[in-house]
Motif scaffolding. Sequence first.
Motif, PDB file in Angstrom:
ATOM      1  N   ALA A 109       0.795  -1.218  -0.119  1.00 51.18           N
ATOM      2  CA  ALA A 109      -0.106   0.045  -0.034  1.00 51.18           C
ATOM      3  C   ALA A 109       0.976   1.153  -0.105  1.00 51.18           C
ATOM      4  N   ALA A 110       0.262   2.388  -0.245  1.00 55.74           N
ATOM      5  CA  ALA A 110       0.800   3.660  -0.189  1.00 55.74           C
ATOM      6  C   ALA A 110       1.596   3.947   1.043  1.00 55.74           C
ATOM      7  N   SER A 111       1.145   3.230   2.071  1.00 58.75           N
ATOM      8  CA  SER A 111       1.721   3.721   3.623  1.00 58.75           C
ATOM      9  C   SER A 111       2.901   2.878   3.760  1.00 58.75           C
ATOM     10  N   GLY A 112       3.412   1.825   2.871  1.00 59.17           N
ATOM     11  CA  GLY A 112       4.355   1.021   2.742  1.00 59.17           C
ATOM     12  C   GLY A 112       4.081  -0.400   3.604  1.00 59.17           C
ATOM     13  N   LEU A 113       2.535  -0.634   3.933  1.00 54.28           N
ATOM     14  CA  LEU A 113       2.483  -1.856   4.526  1.00 54.28           C
ATOM     15  C   LEU A 113       2.254  -2.751   3.493  1.00 54.28           C
ATOM     16  N   VAL A 114       2.864  -3.996   3.449  1.00 50.23           N
ATOM     17  CA  VAL A 114       2.537  -5.212   2.724  1.00 50.23           C
ATOM     18  C   VAL A 114       1.318  -5.707   2.880  1.00 50.23           C
ATOM     19  N   LEU A 115       0.501  -5.767   1.987  1.00 48.99           N
ATOM     20  CA  LEU A 115      -0.894  -6.330   1.890  1.00 48.99           C
ATOM     21  C   LEU A 115      -1.003  -7.673   1.863  1.00 48.99           C
ATOM     22  N   LYS A 116      -0.303  -8.167   0.785  1.00 47.48           N
ATOM     23  CA  LYS A 116      -0.262  -9.774   0.603  1.00 47.48           C
ATOM     24  C   LYS A 116       1.158 -10.157  -0.034  1.00 47.48           C
ATOM     25  N   ARG A 117       1.572 -11.288   0.206  1.00 47.25           N
ATOM     26  CA  ARG A 117       2.825 -11.570  -0.183  1.00 47.25           C
ATOM     27  C   ARG A 117       2.639 -13.178  -0.628  1.00 47.25           C
ATOM     28  N   GLY A 118       3.359 -13.540  -1.656  1.00 50.06           N
ATOM     29  CA  GLY A 118       3.366 -15.159  -2.090  1.00 50.06           C
ATOM     30  C   GLY A 118       4.135 -15.363  -3.165  1.00 50.06           C
ATOM     31  N   HIS A 119       4.236 -16.736  -3.327  1.00 45.06           N
ATOM     32  CA  HIS A 119       5.081 -17.303  -4.243  1.00 45.06           C
ATOM     33  C   HIS A 119       4.338 -17.388  -5.697  1.00 45.06           C
ATOM     34  N   GLU A 120       3.193 -17.391  -5.859  1.00 38.68           N
ATOM     35  CA  GLU A 120       2.480 -17.186  -7.220  1.00 38.68           C
ATOM     36  C   GLU A 120       1.660 -15.671  -7.126  1.00 38.68           C
ATOM     37  N   LEU A 121       1.610 -15.318  -8.501  1.00 34.56           N
ATOM     38  CA  LEU A 121       1.058 -13.742  -8.374  1.00 34.56           C
ATOM     39  C   LEU A 121      -0.349 -13.935  -8.447  1.00 34.56           C
ATOM     40  N   GLU A 122      -1.052 -14.738  -8.810  1.00 34.36           N
ATOM     41  CA  GLU A 122      -2.585 -14.923  -8.907  1.00 34.36           C
ATOM     42  C   GLU A 122      -3.239 -14.631  -7.590  1.00 34.36           C
ATOM     43  N   PRO A 123      -2.789 -15.496  -6.765  1.00 36.19           N
ATOM     44  CA  PRO A 123      -3.162 -15.423  -5.293  1.00 36.19           C
ATOM     45  C   PRO A 123      -2.939 -13.945  -4.637  1.00 36.19           C
ATOM     46  N   VAL A 124      -1.871 -13.466  -4.959  1.00 35.04           N
ATOM     47  CA  VAL A 124      -1.395 -12.350  -4.175  1.00 35.04           C
ATOM     48  C   VAL A 124      -2.393 -11.050  -4.918  1.00 35.04           C
ATOM     49  N   LEU A 125      -2.608 -11.191  -6.140  1.00 37.48           N
ATOM     50  CA  LEU A 125      -3.609 -10.213  -6.733  1.00 37.48           C
ATOM     51  C   LEU A 125      -4.965 -10.288  -6.168  1.00 37.48           C
ATOM     52  N   ARG A 126      -5.427 -11.366  -5.626  1.00 32.69           N
ATOM     53  CA  ARG A 126      -6.760 -11.311  -5.112  1.00 32.69           C
ATOM     54  C   ARG A 126      -6.877 -10.468  -3.878  1.00 32.69           C
ATOM     55  N   VAL A 127      -5.986  -9.562  -3.465  1.00 39.46           N
ATOM     56  CA  VAL A 127      -5.988  -8.712  -2.486  1.00 39.46           C
ATOM     57  C   VAL A 127      -7.209  -7.520  -3.173  1.00 39.46           C
ATOM     58  N   PHE A 128      -7.085  -7.287  -4.245  1.00 39.02           N
ATOM     59  CA  PHE A 128      -7.875  -6.507  -4.862  1.00 39.02           C
ATOM     60  C   PHE A 128      -9.438  -6.806  -5.217  1.00 39.02           C
ATOM     61  N   ASP A 129      -9.725  -8.300  -5.071  1.00 40.92           N
ATOM     62  CA  ASP A 129     -10.958  -8.475  -5.365  1.00 40.92           C
ATOM     63  C   ASP A 129     -11.880  -7.817  -4.167  1.00 40.92           C
ATOM     64  N   LYS A 130     -12.893  -7.282  -4.571  1.00 36.88           N
ATOM     65  CA  LYS A 130     -13.890  -6.874  -3.481  1.00 36.88           C
ATOM     66  C   LYS A 130     -14.700  -7.988  -3.002  1.00 36.88           C
ATOM     67  N   ALA A 131     -14.974  -8.034  -1.684  1.00 37.56           N
ATOM     68  CA  ALA A 131     -15.669  -8.991  -0.868  1.00 37.56           C
ATOM     69  C   ALA A 131     -17.225  -8.586  -1.292  1.00 37.56           C
ATOM     70  N   LEU A 132     -17.931  -9.880  -1.379  1.00 36.41           N
ATOM     71  CA  LEU A 132     -19.227  -9.590  -1.669  1.00 36.41           C
ATOM     72  C   LEU A 132     -20.109  -9.192  -0.535  1.00 36.41           C
ATOM     73  N   LYS A 133     -21.119  -8.423  -0.757  1.00 42.21           N
ATOM     74  CA  LYS A 133     -21.827  -7.827   0.398  1.00 42.21           C
ATOM     75  C   LYS A 133     -23.290  -8.427   0.422  1.00 42.21           C
ATOM     76  N   LEU A 134     -23.728  -8.592   1.532  1.00 40.35           N
ATOM     77  CA  LEU A 134     -25.274  -9.296   1.626  1.00 40.35           C
ATOM     78  C   LEU A 134     -25.982  -8.031   1.669  1.00 40.35           C
ATOM     79  N   ILE A 135     -26.966  -7.702   0.686  1.00 40.44           N
ATOM     80  CA  ILE A 135     -28.154  -6.727   0.561  1.00 40.44           C
ATOM     81  C   ILE A 135     -29.441  -7.441   1.142  1.00 40.44           C
ATOM     82  N   GLU A 136     -29.872  -6.680   2.110  1.00 38.90           N
ATOM     83  CA  GLU A 136     -31.343  -7.149   2.646  1.00 38.90           C
ATOM     84  C   GLU A 136     -32.193  -6.210   2.238  1.00 38.90           C
ATOM     85  N   ASP A 137     -33.545  -6.757   1.645  1.00 43.64           N
ATOM     86  CA  ASP A 137     -34.653  -5.983   1.300  1.00 43.64           C
ATOM     87  C   ASP A 137     -35.361  -5.418   2.317  1.00 43.64           C
TER      88      ASP A 137
END
Length: 134
Positions: free
Chosen positions: A106-134
């Motif tokens: 992140a911009a602050s220097g905090l390491v958000l995710k680290r790993g041996h493969e790129l694809e799982p590391v990039l999942r840090v940008f996936d948005k979490a699904l939100k539950l929408i109640e009617d």
Amino acid sequence: MPAGRKWGMDDLTDSLPQPSATLIDLATVRGSAAPEIVSFDRHELGQILRVYGRMVAAGEWRDYAIDTLRDRAVFSIFRRASEMPLFRIEKNPKLARRQGAYSVTAASGLVLKRGHELEPVLRVFDKALKLIED
């Protein structure tokens, strides 16, 4: 030049510029141990640009920069070109056996995710699904 005299090849070669640089045999240069530069390969760039394109479409990111250095490659992500990067995706082969060659910082220097493969590391940008109640 006197009238009636025609130009000859000797006259043209005298006016041509002489080489000012030293010629180097590329075969000897290529054989030497030139320092390697770390960079993202085509597959890695495809994964990164897929995430980047999704975030640009969402209006969150607007610009990027790629730096290829001797020890690491960095893909920096900006909200605006004049700002500091929001995130940096780094490839550091020296850390491949330890924590993993890939990281998202992140911009602050905090390491958000680290790993041996790129694809799982990039999942840090996936948005979490939100539950929408009617």
